[in-house]
Design an enzyme around this catalytic site. Structure first.
Site, short mmCIF file in Angstrom:
data_model
loop_
_atom_site.label_atom_id
_atom_site.label_comp_id
_atom_site.label_asym_id
_atom_site.label_seq_id
_atom_site.Cartn_x
_atom_site.Cartn_y
_atom_site.Cartn_z
N THR A 14 35.06 64.55 71.20
CA THR A 14 35.52 65.83 70.65
C THR A 14 36.18 66.68 71.75
OG1 THR A 14 33.68 65.76 69.12
CG2 THR A 14 34.75 67.89 69.39
N VAL A 15 35.47 66.88 72.85
CA VAL A 15 35.97 67.79 73.88
C VAL A 15 37.10 67.14 74.70
CG1 VAL A 15 35.34 69.31 75.79
CG2 VAL A 15 33.67 68.83 74.01
N LYS A 107 25.91 70.93 79.55
CA LYS A 107 24.82 71.91 79.76
C LYS A 107 23.49 71.25 80.08
CE LYS A 107 25.58 71.53 75.06
NZ LYS A 107 26.62 71.82 74.11
N GLU A 131 32.55 76.43 82.52
CA GLU A 131 32.67 77.46 81.48
C GLU A 131 32.33 76.92 80.09
OE1 GLU A 131 33.76 81.02 81.84
OE2 GLU A 131 32.51 80.60 80.11
N VAL A 134 28.48 76.66 78.25
CA VAL A 134 27.71 77.73 77.62
C VAL A 134 28.59 78.47 76.62
CG1 VAL A 134 26.40 79.84 78.01
CG2 VAL A 134 26.34 78.03 79.70
N GLY A 189 29.05 68.07 58.62
CA GLY A 189 29.43 67.87 60.03
C GLY A 189 29.04 69.03 60.92
N GLU A 192 24.06 67.42 63.73
CA GLU A 192 24.04 66.01 64.14
C GLU A 192 23.09 65.22 63.23
OE1 GLU A 192 25.61 64.74 66.90
OE2 GLU A 192 26.43 66.65 67.58
N ASP A 203 18.96 72.77 72.91
CA ASP A 203 20.35 73.02 73.31
C ASP A 203 20.52 74.49 73.73
OD1 ASP A 203 23.38 72.30 73.16
OD2 ASP A 203 23.19 74.07 71.88
N LYS A 207 21.47 76.13 77.58
CA LYS A 207 22.51 77.13 77.84
C LYS A 207 21.90 78.39 78.45
CE LYS A 207 25.17 75.41 73.94
NZ LYS A 207 25.32 75.58 72.49
N1 NAP Z 1 31.36 69.07 70.97
C1 NAP Z 1 31.31 70.34 71.34
O1 NAP Z 1 31.69 71.23 70.59
C2 NAP Z 1 30.77 70.72 72.69
C3 NAP Z 1 30.69 72.09 73.04
C4 NAP Z 1 30.26 72.45 74.31
C5 NAP Z 1 29.88 71.47 75.20
N2 NAP Z 1 29.94 70.15 74.83
C6 NAP Z 1 29.55 69.15 75.83
O2 NAP Z 1 30.68 68.35 76.15
C7 NAP Z 1 30.28 67.04 76.46
C8 NAP Z 1 31.02 66.05 75.56
O3 NAP Z 1 30.70 66.34 74.23
P1 NAP Z 1 31.51 65.70 72.99
O4 NAP Z 1 31.07 66.46 71.79
O5 NAP Z 1 32.94 65.61 73.31
O6 NAP Z 1 30.86 64.26 72.95
P2 NAP Z 1 31.39 62.96 72.15
O7 NAP Z 1 32.34 63.36 71.09
O8 NAP Z 1 30.17 62.20 71.78
O9 NAP Z 1 32.21 62.16 73.27
C9 NAP Z 1 31.60 61.52 74.34
C10 NAP Z 1 32.64 60.69 75.06
O10 NAP Z 1 32.02 60.05 76.16
C11 NAP Z 1 32.38 58.69 76.16
N3 NAP Z 1 31.34 57.89 76.79
C12 NAP Z 1 30.09 57.66 76.38
N4 NAP Z 1 29.43 56.87 77.24
C13 NAP Z 1 30.33 56.59 78.22
C14 NAP Z 1 30.26 55.80 79.38
N5 NAP Z 1 29.16 55.14 79.71
N6 NAP Z 1 31.37 55.74 80.16
C15 NAP Z 1 32.49 56.40 79.83
N7 NAP Z 1 32.60 57.15 78.74
C16 NAP Z 1 31.53 57.24 77.94
C17 NAP Z 1 32.59 58.32 74.71
O11 NAP Z 1 33.42 57.15 74.63
P3 NAP Z 1 33.95 56.57 73.22
O12 NAP Z 1 34.88 57.60 72.66
O13 NAP Z 1 34.65 55.32 73.60
O14 NAP Z 1 32.72 56.38 72.38
C18 NAP Z 1 33.26 59.58 74.19
O15 NAP Z 1 34.64 59.53 74.39
C19 NAP Z 1 28.75 67.02 76.33
O16 NAP Z 1 28.17 67.30 77.57
C20 NAP Z 1 28.49 68.17 75.37
O17 NAP Z 1 27.20 68.72 75.51
C21 NAP Z 1 30.37 69.76 73.61
#
Ligand code: NAP
Length: 429
Positions: A14-15, A107, A131, A134, A189, A192, A203, A207
């Site tokens: 997502t990010v 976080k 940034e 949190v 959605g 989780e 979570d 933060k």
């Molecule tokens: N989603 C939000 O709104 C949000 C908001 C604030 C902070 N965050 C933080 O941002 C971070 C990412 O969140 P997200 O929501 O983007 O997570 P996500 O959608 O689950 O994406 C995780 C990514 O990491 C990759 N990955 C997993 N294991 C890996 C490995 N061993 N080596 C290399 N890549 C690997 C995955 O690969 P594949 O795509 O190939 O599976 C995927 O691209 C987290 O720390 C989360 O707490 C997220």
């Protein structure tokens, strides 16, 4: 123009995908604002073959994310994998040790390792920026580091988890119970498949621990956060709250007390007159009370692709500009190691709901227990006299948590009390 800032991104979920899109879409604008081009040179994720809605033409793929840490053509590693250990931690540490700057949204990692990573970054003379970790798109870390830096923070509090706020808002609007609303949130959605990190308050606690570090110049102390989630909040409590002039919110709160730094995450009753009571749905908000500025409130989207990418890119522009600032506002060596104030020392008003058998003497027995602990009742409501078990709702004046917990243990043992009491702390702002 200066040489480009060369970026390696680990994690394209997502990010990560959002950051790739933003860098492409605002390429020219960012070059002006950053003083040089922000150039994506390499990426890594788990599955190369996965379909992603992003253009990676000309960008190198690394099968092992850790290769980004040692790549000679990468200046800054953006860690967007997640998790407090494993690959994410290894990558961040390795990148800093290899002399790269690091931007992360993680976080969980910062809550558990924030102080040591800040020390490592400083030793290496590199930037560690977070940034997005949190409150997503809300620039609260920057606010603490920059706009509010002249203040001593008296207190901060906020709605730090959009999933919980969405569930509580929907419960109130629809009158439905937690379990049903959680299932709907999962289908839509907003929650989780395994919702425990969100609904059990973890979570938000991650933060809050990071925010507390930045706001009070303290070593991040996740273990010092008192954490309760929202599973025990019922639609009945939400109705009573409205009747009493309150709204129930899951808040993270931090302040310095004479017992140490108090950090708590739990459902709170907040007055309908408080602006934070009206932050609804998936939105987040953070309120900072500074000694010179007074009360400031920041609100916006706390998660999602666009808002989180916006925060990550803000950090990248700082890196491009070479804005070196200590990760937690003061140099790592000066972060205080103040102890955590024990929850038993917390003082505040309380809301208590009991389910009791409707018979004479019950209220007197409850009042007797409260009187023994010197707990002063502000109001009492009793409803539904026709049923065998009826709710009794009490609000108290300022009370110490330890006394409240002792009283509740005794009240729960009374024969006329049908189920464990529900306690929700009232917060005054
Ligand atoms: N989603 C939000 O709104 C949000 C908001 C604030 C902070 N965050 C933080 O941002 C971070 C990412 O969140 P997200 O929501 O983007 O997570 P996500 O959608 O689950 O994406 C995780 C990514 O990491 C990759 N990955 C997993 N294991 C890996 C490995 N061993 N080596 C290399 N890549 C690997 C995955 O690969 P594949 O795509 O190939 O599976 C995927 O691209 C987290 O720390 C989360 O707490 C997220």
């Amino acid at each position: 123009m200066n040489s480009p800032l060369r970026i390696g991104i680990a994690g394209l979920g997502t990010v990560g995908a959002g950051v790739v899109k933003l860098l492409a879409e605002h390429n020219r604008l960012l070059a002006l604002r950053g003083g040089r081009r922000l150039k994506l040179v390499a990426v890594s994720a788990r599955r190369k073959a996965k379909k992603r809605d992003i253009d990676l033409t000309g960008v190198r793929w690394e099968a092992d994310a850790r290769a980004l840490a040692s790549a000679s053509d990468v200046d800054v590693v953006v860690e967007l994998i997640g998790g407090s250990g494993g690959i994410a931690r290894g990558l961040v540490e390795r990148a800093l040790r290899s002399g790269k700057h690091v931007v992360t949204a993680n976080k969980a990692l910062l809550a558990l390792r924030g102080a040591e990573l800040a020390e490592l970054a400083e030793r290496q003379g590199r930037i560690l920026a977070f940034e997005a970790a949190v409150a997503g798109g809300i620039p609260i870390i920057k606010a603490l580091r920059e706009g509010l830096v002249g203040n001593r923070v008296r207190r901060l509090y906020g709605i730090l988890n959009g999933t919980c706020n969405y569930i509580l808002t929907t419960m109130r609007e629809s009158g439905r119970d937690f379990g049903v609303v959680l299932q709907e949130a999962q289908a839509a959605g907003y929650a989780e498949a395994d919702p425990s990190f969100d609904v059990d308050g973890i979570d938000a606690a991650h933060k809050l621990a990071v925010l507390t570090g930045a706001a009070f110049g303290a070593r991040v102390n996740f273990a010092g956060v008192h954490v309760e989630g929202i599973r025990h909040v019922t639609s009945m409590d939400i109705r009573f709250a409205e009747e009493l002039g309150y709204r129930i919110k899951l808040l993270g709160l931090a302040r310095e007390t004479r017992f140490g730094i108090e950090q708590r995450v739990h459902p709170c009753m907040v007055s309908l007159e408080a602006p934070i009571a009206h932050i609804e749905g998936v939105f987040n908000a953070v309120v900072v009370e500074g000694d010179f500025v007074g009360t400031t409130m920041f609100q916006g989207r706390g998660a999602g692709q666009g808002p989180t990418a916006s925060a990550v890119v803000a950090d990248l522009v700082d890196v491009a500009r070479g804005r070196h600032m200590p990760a937690f506002v003061v140099p790592a060596a000066n972060l205080s190691a103040k102890k955590a104030a024990p929850m038993s020392r917390h003082v505040g008003p309380y809301y208590i709901r009991l389910m009791v058998q409707d018979r004479p003497g019950v209220i007197a027995a409850i009042s007797g227990v409260l009187a023994r602990e010197r707990i002063s009742v502000e109001s009492m409501l009793q409803r539904g006299r026709s049923q065998s078990e009826v709710p009794v709702v009490l609000t108290t004046h300022e009370t110490e948590e330890a006394a409240m917990q002792r009283a509740l243990t005794r009240i729960a043992r009374l024969r006329a009390v049908a189920e464990p009491p529900c306690l929700i702390r009232i917060e005054r702002f």
